[in-house]
Scaffold this active site. Structure first.
Site, mmCIF file in Angstrom:
data_model
loop_
_atom_site.group_PDB
_atom_site.id
_atom_site.type_symbol
_atom_site.label_atom_id
_atom_site.label_comp_id
_atom_site.label_asym_id
_atom_site.label_seq_id
_atom_site.Cartn_x
_atom_site.Cartn_y
_atom_site.Cartn_z
ATOM 1 N N ASP A 118 0.829 -1.211 0.000
ATOM 2 C CA ASP A 118 0.000 0.000 0.000
ATOM 3 C C ASP A 118 0.866 1.264 0.000
ATOM 4 O O ASP A 118 1.975 1.252 0.527
ATOM 5 C CB ASP A 118 -0.924 -0.034 1.230
ATOM 6 C CG ASP A 118 -2.111 0.906 1.077
ATOM 7 O OD1 ASP A 118 -2.336 1.417 -0.041
ATOM 8 O OD2 ASP A 118 -2.824 1.130 2.081
ATOM 9 N N ASN B 190 -11.042 -2.456 -5.433
ATOM 10 C CA ASN B 190 -10.268 -1.513 -6.243
ATOM 11 C C ASN B 190 -10.935 -1.190 -7.587
ATOM 12 O O ASN B 190 -10.572 -0.214 -8.247
ATOM 13 C CB ASN B 190 -8.824 -2.007 -6.467
ATOM 14 C CG ASN B 190 -7.956 -1.933 -5.232
ATOM 15 O OD1 ASN B 190 -7.064 -2.766 -5.027
ATOM 16 N ND2 ASN B 190 -8.179 -0.945 -4.380
HETATM 17 C C1 IPE Z 1 -5.539 -2.783 -0.295
HETATM 18 O O1 IPE Z 1 -5.164 -1.455 -0.426
HETATM 19 C C2 IPE Z 1 -5.479 -3.474 -1.620
HETATM 20 C C3 IPE Z 1 -4.154 -3.630 -2.202
HETATM 21 C C4 IPE Z 1 -3.017 -3.323 -1.647
HETATM 22 C C5 IPE Z 1 -4.144 -4.216 -3.525
HETATM 23 P P1 IPE Z 1 -6.237 -0.278 -0.554
HETATM 24 O O2 IPE Z 1 -5.464 0.972 -0.627
HETATM 25 O O3 IPE Z 1 -7.180 -0.555 -1.664
HETATM 26 O O4 IPE Z 1 -7.021 -0.406 0.823
HETATM 27 P P2 IPE Z 1 -7.922 0.637 1.610
HETATM 28 O O5 IPE Z 1 -9.007 1.058 0.678
HETATM 29 O O6 IPE Z 1 -7.047 1.783 1.982
HETATM 30 O O7 IPE Z 1 -8.419 -0.096 2.812
HETATM 31 C C1 IPE Z 2 -1.537 0.225 -3.418
HETATM 32 O O1 IPE Z 2 -1.325 1.591 -3.425
HETATM 33 C C2 IPE Z 2 -1.794 -0.318 -4.805
HETATM 34 C C3 IPE Z 2 -3.172 -0.770 -5.040
HETATM 35 C C4 IPE Z 2 -4.138 -0.729 -4.184
HETATM 36 C C5 IPE Z 2 -3.451 -1.288 -6.355
HETATM 37 P P1 IPE Z 2 -2.536 2.631 -3.433
HETATM 38 O O2 IPE Z 2 -2.882 2.932 -4.828
HETATM 39 O O3 IPE Z 2 -3.655 2.135 -2.581
HETATM 40 O O4 IPE Z 2 -1.835 3.869 -2.758
HETATM 41 P P2 IPE Z 2 -2.503 4.911 -1.753
HETATM 42 O O5 IPE Z 2 -3.098 4.137 -0.622
HETATM 43 O O6 IPE Z 2 -3.537 5.670 -2.532
HETATM 44 O O7 IPE Z 2 -1.365 5.767 -1.327
HETATM 45 MG MG MG Z 3 -4.095 2.374 -0.619
#
Ligand code: IPE
Ligand code: IPE
Ligand code: MG
Length: 239
Positions: free
Chosen positions: A13, A61
């Site tokens: 993340d 997502n």
């Molecule tokens: C969890 O991260 C999913 C992945 C790392 C693929 P998100 O960024 O989507 O999770 P939330 O929405 O902050 O809980």
């Molecule tokens: C994790 O990084 C990747 C996926 C969830 C695909 P994020 O895209 O969630 O990054 P933040 O949480 O917005 O920083």
């Molecule tokens: Mg995230």
């Protein structure tokens, strides 16, 4: 050595925030995140981790802006193509968990291609969670079991933990020993609900694109210091 986690799972993340901090578009964060995946996969294998499971794309997502979803799907295809040789050279077996059938055809095809080509590899098992949701996984398992009970394939009194386990996408994975989440968020976000029952949780503020081999090492060292009691007393463990 016996304190080395057998199964490490990572919620990768912070790609978006990493990009924002640099004044770049979120895409750049995902691209840098893909480079981190490459380095961490190799490092995990070098450390002797047997199972590495990475949360790449959750069911939820899909709710992101369409352009970001498209970019993530494209990045999956290019990364699979790019990393194919590295997986072969490192004797890594790729598999996936999640609703692969609902993925765009190019992703499905590339994923299946690499899975087939690496299926006889005997080194680390790398599992990508794509279009994955823990509650969905459990729901599907329960649905299948319910049908089997209805059709007298399974008798209800025989349903136990191993029945449930066998109906999950993750059926061939051992329980998670160490769950890492980057970016300072301290939640599970619907990841491996069943398999983390006794996982040690490790949260770090480091954003995924900045997560280095040394950070993986730190998490593993931290894990080694923990006492996993599985309900027993500390004294029982030392006897
Ligand atoms: C969890 O991260 C999913 C992945 C790392 C693929 P998100 O960024 O989507 O999770 P939330 O929405 O902050 O809980
Ligand atoms: C994790 O990084 C990747 C996926 C969830 C695909 P994020 O895209 O969630 O990054 P933040 O949480 O917005 O920083
Ligand atoms: Mg995230």
């Amino acid at each position: 050595m016996n304190k080395l986690p057998k199964h490490v799972a990572i919620i990768m993340d912070g790609n978006g925030r990493w990009a924002n901090l640099q004044g770049k578009s979120r895409v750049k964060g995902h691209q840098q995140g893909a480079r981190t995946v490459r380095d961490i996969v190799e490092e995990a294998k070098n450390k002797g981790i047997k199972y590495l499971t990475l949360y790449a794309f959750s069911k939820d997502n899909w709710s992101r802006p369409k352009e970001e979803v498209n970019i993530l799907m494209k990045l999956l295809v290019t990364s699979l193509k790019k990393e194919y040789n590295r997986l072969i050279n490192n004797n890594i077996r790729l598999q996936s968990i999640g609703e692969v059938n609902d993925l765009p055809t190019p992703v499905k095809d590339e994923l299946n291609y690499v899975i087939i080509k690496t299926k006889n590899n005997t080194g680390m098992v790398l599992t990508l969670a794509i279009n994955y949701g823990g509650k969905e996984e459990l729901t599907e398992a329960m649905k299948t079991i319910a049908f089997k009970v209805k059709n007298s394939i399974i008798s209800p009194e025989k349903v136990d933990q191993s029945t449930i386990n066998q109906h999950l996408y993750t059926r061939n994975l051992p329980a998670v020993d160490l769950l890492i989440r980057t970016s300072g968020e301290e939640r599970i976000s619907n990841f491996l609900l069943w398999h983390i029952a006794y996982a040690e949780l490790y949260f770090t503020d480091t954003l995924w694109p900045d997560f280095k081999k040394e950070d993986l090492h730190k998490a593993i060292v931290d894990y080694a210091k923990r006492e996993r009691r599985f309900g027993k007393t500390s004294q029982q463990l030392t006897n």
